[in-house]
Scaffold this motif. Structure first.
Motif, PDB file in Angstrom:
ATOM      1  N   UNK A  11       0.816  -1.222   0.000  1.00 15.54           N
ATOM      2  CA  UNK A  11       0.000   0.000   0.000  1.00 15.54           C
ATOM      3  C   UNK A  11       0.848   1.270   0.000  1.00 15.54           C
ATOM      4  N   UNK A  12       2.169   1.093  -0.016  1.00 12.14           N
ATOM      5  CA  UNK A  12       3.124   2.205  -0.008  1.00 12.14           C
ATOM      6  C   UNK A  12       3.051   3.038   1.262  1.00 12.14           C
ATOM      7  N   UNK A  13       2.653   2.398   2.339  1.00 16.71           N
ATOM      8  CA  UNK A  13       2.632   3.054   3.658  1.00 16.71           C
ATOM      9  C   UNK A  13       3.991   2.945   4.327  1.00 16.71           C
ATOM     10  N   UNK A  17      12.794  -0.642   3.394  1.00 17.21           N
ATOM     11  CA  UNK A  17      13.617  -0.698   4.611  1.00 17.21           C
ATOM     12  C   UNK A  17      12.799  -0.649   5.881  1.00 17.21           C
ATOM     13  N   UNK A  18      11.798   0.227   5.913  1.00 16.62           N
ATOM     14  CA  UNK A  18      10.956   0.345   7.110  1.00 16.62           C
ATOM     15  C   UNK A  18      10.114  -0.913   7.303  1.00 16.62           C
ATOM     16  N   UNK A  19       9.621  -1.490   6.208  1.00 16.75           N
ATOM     17  CA  UNK A  19       8.836  -2.725   6.309  1.00 16.75           C
ATOM     18  C   UNK A  19       9.713  -3.869   6.825  1.00 16.75           C
ATOM     19  N   UNK A  20      10.943  -3.934   6.340  1.00 18.87           N
ATOM     20  CA  UNK A  20      11.868  -4.969   6.813  1.00 18.87           C
ATOM     21  C   UNK A  20      12.152  -4.783   8.301  1.00 18.87           C
ATOM     22  N   UNK A  21      12.409  -3.548   8.710  1.00 18.47           N
ATOM     23  CA  UNK A  21      12.648  -3.265  10.132  1.00 18.47           C
ATOM     24  C   UNK A  21      11.437  -3.631  10.980  1.00 18.47           C
TER      25      UNK A  21
END
Length: 56
Positions: A11-13, A17-21
């Protein structure tokens, strides 16, 4: 937690990198898991693709 990170990435939220973290993975692991789920790692819309392909 992983599937939520995937959905937020789709959803591009969240960035890659942030999703992996978010799910305590490094980017490479997260990208590998996205591939296993057949989720595109690069999500460009038509305008972004045109910009990338344009000769400047």
């Amino acid at each position: 937690m992983f599937l939520l990170a995937v959905k937020l990435f789709e959803l591009r939220r969240l960035s890659l990198g942030k999703a992996a973290d978010f799910c305590n993975m490094n980017k490479l692991q997260f990208m590998y898991e996205l591939g296993r789920l057949q989720v595109p790692v690069i999500n460009l819309d038509d305008d972004q693709i045109t910009d990338e392909l344009r000769d400047d």
